[in-house]
Design an enzyme around this catalytic site. Structure first.
Site, PDB file in Angstrom:
ATOM      1  CE  LYS A 130      -3.301  -1.183  -0.646  1.00  0.00           C
ATOM      2  NZ  LYS A 130      -3.516  -1.879  -1.963  1.00  0.00           N
ATOM      3  CB  SER A 166      -3.865   2.426   2.031  1.00  0.00           C
ATOM      4  OG  SER A 166      -3.932   1.828   0.766  1.00  0.00           O
ATOM      5  CG  HIS A 196       4.398  -6.210  -1.172  1.00  0.00           C
ATOM      6  ND1 HIS A 196       4.581  -4.915  -1.586  1.00  0.00           N
ATOM      7  CD2 HIS A 196       3.197  -6.587  -1.671  1.00  0.00           C
ATOM      8  CE1 HIS A 196       3.534  -4.536  -2.313  1.00  0.00           C
ATOM      9  NE2 HIS A 196       2.697  -5.529  -2.386  1.00  0.00           N
TER      10      HIS A 196
END
Ligand code: A3P
Length: 295
Positions: A48, A138, A108
């Site tokens: 995010k 988010s 990630h």
């Protein structure tokens, strides 16, 4: 119906102490034998933080601003997501098999789970960090709409989990700091979401220099325009609308949600903000990173 049961909200699984989406944890075994190529470029972020945005910018750069070419496939095919695995959808590793050099890759993963070959090959990394209050908000809405995550619970309980690093990919605080330190030993361009919002052209010029490419000024202006939130929100090749609804339900919350800096203020209570700030000060003590909470 079976797909819904299969993908719906399994608990996170811990790998080397890092909580992960169950299916992504399962993908890590085969990912360890992944072989990086020296001309790969890795886009690394905590979730995010602007991954999709920078992925689109980089594909536009690689395609010299040719929007038609960037319409060839959804962003998660053009920029394979290394640890991606969800039942019924090609994995990141499978997607890579059809990806020609020079490849753009996305992850990630924290460093402890990163395939070693990326470091051995000194692959260039574009890292994007975003202020953690906007990330937490988010992420909460992303948990709600992307059903590979556990149920987020209330916003208050999710925020506690975020601060404790008990969300998928673990601690934001550790992630941003360890990739920040990595720039001493690896080729890392460390960018901030807030800087790209403030002046996308300036940040795209930094990326161009880092990847050793140059483009005419009008092409850069065109990229700024094509990678704007407004354009990417309506573009099916960037807005994740091609993912089946039982995996991502945009009617709960759109993937391209607000694209703003400082939106956390409409969600955090005064008490949550005070608690967050105290926790932030402890976790980030001694770190030279500086985040902007509004523009
Ligand atoms: P919000 O939920 O705050 O709107 P990631 O791609 O790393 O998952 O990050 C998603 C976040 O980046 C979402 O934030 C999304 O709206 C925002 N985003 C995506 N494209 C953007 C763009 N072109 N400009 C600004 N923000 C963008």
């Amino acid at each position: 119906m079976e797909l819904i049961q299969d993908t719906s909200r399994p608990p996170l699984e811990y790998v080397k102490g890092i909580p992960l989406i169950k299916y992504f944890a399962e993908a890590l075994g085969s990912l360890q034998s992944f072989e990086a190529w020296p001309d790969d470029l890795l886009i690394s972020t905590y979730p995010k933080s602007g991954t999709t945005w920078v992925s689109e910018i980089l594909d536009l750069i690689y395609q010299r601003g040719d929007l038609e070419k960037c319409q060839r496939a959804p962003i998660f095919i053009r920029v394979p997501f290394l640890e991606f695995k969800v039942p019924g959808v090609p994995t990141g590793i499978e997607t890579l098999e059809d990806t020609p050099a020079p490849r753009l890759l996305k992850t990630h993963l924290p460093l402890t789970l990163l395939p070693q070959s990326l470091l051995d090959q000194k692959v260039k990394v574009v890292y994007v960090a975003r202020n953690p209050k906007d990330v937490a908000v988010s992420y909460y809405h992303f948990y709600r709409m992307a059903k590979v995550h556990p149920d987020p619970g209330t916003w208050d309980s999710f925020l506690e989990k975020f601060m404790a690093g008990e969300v998928s990919y673990g601690s934001w605080y550790q992630h941003v700091q360890e990739w920040w330190e990595l720039r001493h030993t690896q080729p890392v361009l460390y960018l901030f979401y807030e800087d790209i919002k403030e002046d996308p052209k300036r940040e795209i010029q930094k990326i161009l220099e880092f990847v050793g490419r140059s483009l005419p000024e009008e092409t850069v202006d065109h990229i700024v325009q094509q990678a704007s939130f407004k354009e990417m929100k309506k573009n099916p090749m960037t807005n994740y609308s091609t993912i089946p609804t039982d995996i991502m339900d945009h009617s709960v919350s759109a993937f391209m949600r607000k694209g703003a800096t400082g939106d956390w203020k409409s969600t955090f209570t005064v008490a949550q903000n005070e608690r967050f700030e105290a926790n932030y000060a402890t976790k980030m003590a001694g770190c030279s990173l500086h985040f902007r909470w509004e523009l």
